[in-house]
Structure formats: C-alpha cells, structure tokens
Design an enzyme around this catalytic site. Structure first.
Site, PDB file in Angstrom:
ATOM      1  N   LYS A 153       0.846  -1.214   0.000  1.00 27.93           N
ATOM      2  CA  LYS A 153       0.000   0.000   0.000  1.00 27.93           C
ATOM      3  C   LYS A 153       0.878   1.261   0.000  1.00 27.93           C
ATOM      4  O   LYS A 153       2.094   1.171  -0.050  1.00 27.93           O
ATOM      5  CB  LYS A 153      -0.938  -0.024   1.206  1.00 27.93           C
TER       6      LYS A 153
HETATM    7  C1  LIG Z   1      -4.787  -4.906   1.377  1.00 25.08           C
HETATM    8  C2  LIG Z   1      -6.245  -4.869   1.426  1.00 25.08           C
HETATM    9  C3  LIG Z   1      -6.965  -5.199   2.592  1.00 25.08           C
HETATM   10  C4  LIG Z   1      -6.345  -5.847   3.796  1.00 25.08           C
HETATM   11  O1  LIG Z   1      -5.250  -5.239   4.349  1.00 25.08           O
HETATM   12  P1  LIG Z   1      -4.152  -6.056   5.176  1.00 25.08           P
HETATM   13  O2  LIG Z   1      -3.402  -4.973   5.875  1.00 25.08           O
HETATM   14  O3  LIG Z   1      -3.321  -6.801   4.172  1.00 25.08           O
HETATM   15  O4  LIG Z   1      -4.853  -6.955   6.121  1.00 25.08           O
HETATM   16  C5  LIG Z   1      -8.335  -5.013   2.600  1.00 25.08           C
HETATM   17  N1  LIG Z   1      -8.985  -4.550   1.518  1.00 25.08           N
HETATM   18  C6  LIG Z   1      -8.345  -4.259   0.364  1.00 25.08           C
HETATM   19  C7  LIG Z   1      -9.122  -3.728  -0.785  1.00 25.08           C
HETATM   20  C8  LIG Z   1      -6.961  -4.423   0.269  1.00 25.08           C
HETATM   21  O5  LIG Z   1      -6.330  -4.149  -0.869  1.00 25.08           O
END
Ligand SMILES: *Cc1c(COP(=O)(O)O)cnc(C)c1O
Length: 273
Positions: free
Chosen positions: A195
């Site tokens: 992210k």
């Molecule tokens: C990455 C992601 C998550 C979950 O995040 P984590 O920190 O990996 O648990 C939830 N929703 C979307 C759309 C994502 O891309």
C-alpha cells in the site's frame, strides 16, 4: 508441495508485487523507539493516530495490526451480526468479504462500473432487502467510489457505510480526503508494504462518531476498558487498578515501533502518491 525457502527464492526472480520505500530517517525513528521502555501500548500509537486524523480530517483514529483487523473491528462496531446482509464489491481483495463473514454476516455482491471498477450505486439499490445492514464500498486502485450517491442510499435505507480504502490513502473525493468519513460511518486503511505507506503489517479505522470510537478502542484490546465513564459494575471508590471487560474483543494492538515507522512514512505520503 514446494518448501517455503524455494517459494521465496522463486518469487525473488520476478518483478516484485509491491516494494516499500524506507529511508535512513524511517530506520532511525524505529530504532529510537526500540531503545525506550514503550515498545507497545505506548505514546507513539496516539501520535500516529493523531497524525492520521490530522491528514484525513476524521475526528478519531484507532490503529490496529492490519487492514483486515481494521475491517473486522469496523464490522463488529457497526453492529454486523448473524443473519445480516452486507453489500460489497466483487472486485477487491478477499478481506473485504472475509470481515463480513467473521462478524457472522453474508456478503452480497453488487456489480461494478465498467470504467472505474468501483461498485455502481444503482446496483447497490437493487440488492437491498429487509436483511441489509451495511454497505462496504471499495475504492478500487485508489479512485474513490461515488460516495455522495452511496451515502444517500444508505441514509434512505438506514444502512451503515464502511469504506474499504486500503488502496486510497492520499486520494481526494470532492475536495475532502478519503478517510474523512464525510460520507460514511467508518473508513479503513492498510499499511501492508504493497500500500501507499507501510508499518510492516498494520491498519487503521477512522470515524467521526465518538460511540464507535470508544467501541473500537475496547475491541482492539480484548473488550477491556479503564475509562470510568464506560464502567457498569464499578462503585465510586474503585481503585486505579480497576478494569472492566465490556464485550468480547481481540488483541489487535499495533506496536510503538510500527507507529514510529508509520509517522515517518506519512510525512512522505504525498510524494509517494
Ligand atoms: C490490502 C487490502 C486489505 C487488507 O489489508 P491487510 O493490511 O493486508 O490486512 C483489505 N482490503 C483491500 C481492498 C486491500 O487491498
């Protein structure tokens, strides 16, 4: 089945799925927390939460161990339980729907727009039944859903809105930051290395609602509180040691050294975007 080391070595031969950008300042800030007495449940958590509130414009932030944990807590705090239907996007990461299932609800998919890949508000309306409790729109690849239309539908049918903004930290929608919760009850972000900013693993729930904020704080740490205003069984003279467990919660606490990394990373977010 291939052993784990072979899988990692195979993966390393390809262009990475995501790659964090860490500099000397990030590393120094993490190191300085590791040298203090507070490596978890300390002051850096509040500092990171305040920085996230300030950046997005939401009143309250609760930082947790992952974006998935953030979605799970938001689902429970939002009152999702057995038998509820929650409308979400079919084009997303598994966690958007898994969080609904963890809380006992049933994901119902509404189709997306062909140009944005975001959930189409008209399709949401078609899926509403007497059992619908909430909408979880996902801002796919960082572009915001049409939150004004979604928020109108939610108000009309008295539904909770939880924005899955895991892809959208740093995005703007109609002049407000995604995460401001102007059009929703809660918004979540993820700080996985793929992210925009990272804490290794990590996530946050943002809200403008004090009741939801208090519930999220308790749920993050076993459902236990030290906040006197939330006690139901204590008498006037209860000691400073007194705690109450008000609901079944979890250990979704993020550490102080992760939050130090998050604070340092957040300063570089606009550049990353
Ligand atoms: C990455 C992601 C998550 C979950 O995040 P984590 O920190 O990996 O648990 C939830 N929703 C979307 C759309 C994502 O891309």
């Amino acid at each position: 089945m291939a052993d784990r080391q072979t899988i990692i070595e195979d993966d390393m031969r390809f262009i990475p799925y995501g790659k964090q950008s860490l500099d000397k300042k990030d590393i120094a800030d993490v190191m300085s927390v590791l040298k203090t007495d507070w490596i978890t449940q300390g002051p850096k958590i509040n500092d990171f939460e305040n920085a996230l509130s300030h950046y997005t414009g939401a009143k309250y932030a609760v930082a947790v161990t992952s974006g998935t944990a953030a979605l799970h807590l938001a689902a429970i705090a939002g009152g999702i339980s057995k038998g509820d239907e929650i409308i979400t996007s079919p084009i997303t990461f598994a966690a958007s729907s898994n969080s609904i299932l963890y809380a006992g609800g049933r994901p119902v998919f509404a189709d997306v727009q062909s140009d944005t890949a975001n959930i189409e508000p008209k399709e949401i309306e078609k899926k509403i039944t007497g059992k619908t409790k909430a909408i979880i729109p996902v801002h796919f690849s960082g572009q915001s859903c049409e939150m004004d239309r979604i928020s109108k539908i939610a108000k009309k049918h008295k539904l909770i809105v939880i924005e899955d903004a895991a892809h959208a930290l740093g995005s703007l929608y109609k002049g407000s930051k995604v995460g401001s919760c102007k059009y929703s009850d809660m918004t979540i972000f993820s700080f996985h290395p793929v992210k925009h900013i990272t804490t290794g693993e990590g996530g946050v729930v943002l809200t403008n609602n004090k009741k939801l904020y208090e519930k999220l704080l308790m749920l993050r740490s076993h459902g236990i509180t030290k906040d006197k205003s939330l006690f139901e069984n204590a008498d006037e003279n209860c000691g400073a040691w007194y705690h109450e467990m008000r609901m079944l919660g979890f250990n979704y606490r993020i550490t102080d050294f992760q939050c130090a990394l998050g604070i340092s990373q957040l300063k570089k977010l606009d550049g990353f975007v």
